[in-house]
Scaffold this motif. Structure first.
Motif, PDB file in Angstrom:
ATOM      1  N   TRP A 188      -7.636   0.166 -16.022  1.00  0.00           N
ATOM      2  CA  TRP A 188      -8.252   1.378 -16.049  1.00  0.00           C
ATOM      3  C   TRP A 188      -7.734   2.201 -14.993  1.00  0.00           C
ATOM      4  O   TRP A 188      -7.678   1.586 -13.940  1.00  0.00           O
ATOM      5  N   CYS A 189      -7.795   3.425 -15.131  1.00  0.00           N
ATOM      6  CA  CYS A 189      -7.567   4.527 -14.089  1.00  0.00           C
ATOM      7  C   CYS A 189      -8.042   5.742 -14.409  1.00  0.00           C
ATOM      8  O   CYS A 189      -8.359   6.188 -15.310  1.00  0.00           O
ATOM      9  N   SER A 190      -8.172   6.436 -13.382  1.00  0.00           N
ATOM     10  CA  SER A 190      -8.494   7.802 -13.324  1.00  0.00           C
ATOM     11  C   SER A 190      -7.641   8.739 -12.365  1.00  0.00           C
ATOM     12  O   SER A 190      -6.662   8.145 -12.171  1.00  0.00           O
ATOM     13  N   ASN A 211      -1.263  14.573  -9.938  1.00  0.00           N
ATOM     14  CA  ASN A 211      -2.331  13.925  -8.852  1.00  0.00           C
ATOM     15  C   ASN A 211      -2.824  15.172  -8.135  1.00  0.00           C
ATOM     16  O   ASN A 211      -4.185  15.180  -8.069  1.00  0.00           O
ATOM     17  N   THR A 247      -1.409   1.225  -6.224  1.00  0.00           N
ATOM     18  CA  THR A 247      -1.697   0.149  -7.205  1.00  0.00           C
ATOM     19  C   THR A 247      -0.986  -1.055  -7.212  1.00  0.00           C
ATOM     20  O   THR A 247      -1.199  -2.299  -7.417  1.00  0.00           O
ATOM     21  N   ALA A 263     -12.281  -2.313  -8.689  1.00  0.00           N
ATOM     22  CA  ALA A 263     -12.069  -0.993  -8.795  1.00  0.00           C
ATOM     23  C   ALA A 263     -12.070  -0.121  -7.207  1.00  0.00           C
ATOM     24  O   ALA A 263     -13.353  -0.456  -6.671  1.00  0.00           O
ATOM     25  N   ASP A 276      -3.544   4.535  -5.926  1.00  0.00           N
ATOM     26  CA  ASP A 276      -2.868   5.732  -6.208  1.00  0.00           C
ATOM     27  C   ASP A 276      -1.490   5.275  -6.967  1.00  0.00           C
ATOM     28  O   ASP A 276      -1.139   4.342  -6.689  1.00  0.00           O
ATOM     29  N   ASP A 277      -1.060   6.208  -7.697  1.00  0.00           N
ATOM     30  CA  ASP A 277       0.422   6.166  -8.391  1.00  0.00           C
ATOM     31  C   ASP A 277       1.201   7.236  -8.094  1.00  0.00           C
ATOM     32  O   ASP A 277       0.777   8.471  -8.399  1.00  0.00           O
ATOM     33  N   GLN A 328      -3.396  -3.464 -14.187  1.00  0.00           N
ATOM     34  CA  GLN A 328      -4.214  -2.616 -14.082  1.00  0.00           C
ATOM     35  C   GLN A 328      -4.995  -2.511 -15.450  1.00  0.00           C
ATOM     36  O   GLN A 328      -4.035  -2.366 -16.369  1.00  0.00           O
ATOM     37  N   ARG A 348     -15.970   3.101 -15.406  1.00  0.00           N
ATOM     38  CA  ARG A 348     -15.046   1.955 -14.833  1.00  0.00           C
ATOM     39  C   ARG A 348     -16.014   0.719 -14.509  1.00  0.00           C
ATOM     40  O   ARG A 348     -15.583  -0.562 -14.764  1.00  0.00           O
ATOM     41  N   ASP A 389      -8.340   6.645  -8.687  1.00  0.00           N
ATOM     42  CA  ASP A 389      -9.049   5.248  -8.827  1.00  0.00           C
ATOM     43  C   ASP A 389      -8.164   4.402  -9.704  1.00  0.00           C
ATOM     44  O   ASP A 389      -7.806   5.121 -10.704  1.00  0.00           O
ATOM     45  N   ALA A 390      -8.144   3.191  -9.609  1.00  0.00           N
ATOM     46  CA  ALA A 390      -8.056   2.168 -10.656  1.00  0.00           C
ATOM     47  C   ALA A 390      -8.629   0.887 -10.658  1.00  0.00           C
ATOM     48  O   ALA A 390      -9.399   0.837  -9.466  1.00  0.00           O
TER      49      ALA A 390
END
Length: 262
Positions: free
Chosen positions: A250-252, A166, A231, A154, A158-159, A248, A32, A255-256
């Protein structure tokens, strides 16, 4: 005491140990940072003036300056111990300036050496702010950026649209952390214990503990506070507070990285 062969404090050791401790929580942290640095270059070019917000030990500035040697950064934080490490790490580098400030203070920007910036960057920091202080901060940042400047955040976002994914990814991360702990990885409390025990940093750590609490105390999770995690909240609020675009980039799993243009 952590010293180099010459007998001086080994600031690179502290910078590296901070990075390793943070990576225990966020194994995708370096990726990130790469995306963040690319976004700074894409929007602001190779010689930007960058505000490193809630900079900690200066991890983002370190990556930005390695990728963009012509950049300049201003590192701002409230934590005297982390700022001491950052100042030591960047000692003699005229591209880096520092400011100690509380981002919830309405006049915090008066401590900055510049009135506007090409980019503002921050990572794993603003989740400590409640909803309304964070909303106000986003408005302040819009005012600090030049027209066309970029803000990059960063953080833990959450989504909620995929709860089973998740949960599965969160479980995997927990298992990896447990294995790494058994192999000697430091967590937040352990790292701060080492800081407090170092003669060079002990006084800075005492100031930090008095100001922000003692992270060595492993306490139960506090009562849930009014802190935004979605987010979509960040994207909507950035647009409401004066940014013309926000998305957005980037995301993991947990994290975003969001980007917003002034």
């Amino acid at each position: 005491m952590t010293t180099s062969a010459s007998g001086t404090t080994d600031w690179q050791h502290w910078q590296t140990s901070w990075d390793r401790q943070q990576e225990w929580y966020m194994p995708d942290r370096e990726e990130r940072f790469r995306v963040m640095t690319d976004a700074v270059e894409a929007v602001a070019g190779r010689t930007p003036l960058v505000l490193d917000l809630a900079c900690g030990t200066g991890s983002i500035s370190d990556r930005v300056l390695r990728a963009l040697p012509g950049a300049r950064t201003v590192c701002v934080d409230i934590d005297p111990a982390l700022l001491a490490i950052a100042r030591g790490h960047f000692a003699g580098d005229e591209r880096v300036a520092f400011a100690e400030a509380d981002l919830t203070d309405p006049d915090w920007t008066a401590r900055l050496p510049h009135g506007s910036f090409d980019a503002v960057v921050t990572a794993t920091a603003l989740h400590w702010l409640d909803t309304e202080p964070l909303r106000r901060l986003y408005g302040t940042l819009a005012g600090l950026l030049r027209d066309g400047g970029v803000f990059l955040n960063a953080d833990h976002m959450d989504d909620a649209s995929a709860p089973r994914l998740n949960a599965a990814l969160g479980t995997l991360l927990t298992r990896r952390q447990e294995r790494q702990r058994s192999e000697g990885a430091l967590d937040w409390a352990d790292w701060w214990s080492r800081v407090a025990d170092d003669p060079t940093l002990a006084a800075h750590a005492s100031r930090r503990f008095a100001l922000l609490g003692d992270p060595r105390e492993r306490r139960p999770s506090p009562v849930e506070r009014d802190r935004p995690t979605a987010t979509d909240w960040h994207l909507t609020t950035l647009r409401e507070q004066g940014f013309t675009e926000a998305r957005q980039i980037w995301c993991s799993a947990g994290d975003a990285l969001v980007a917003a243009l002034r």
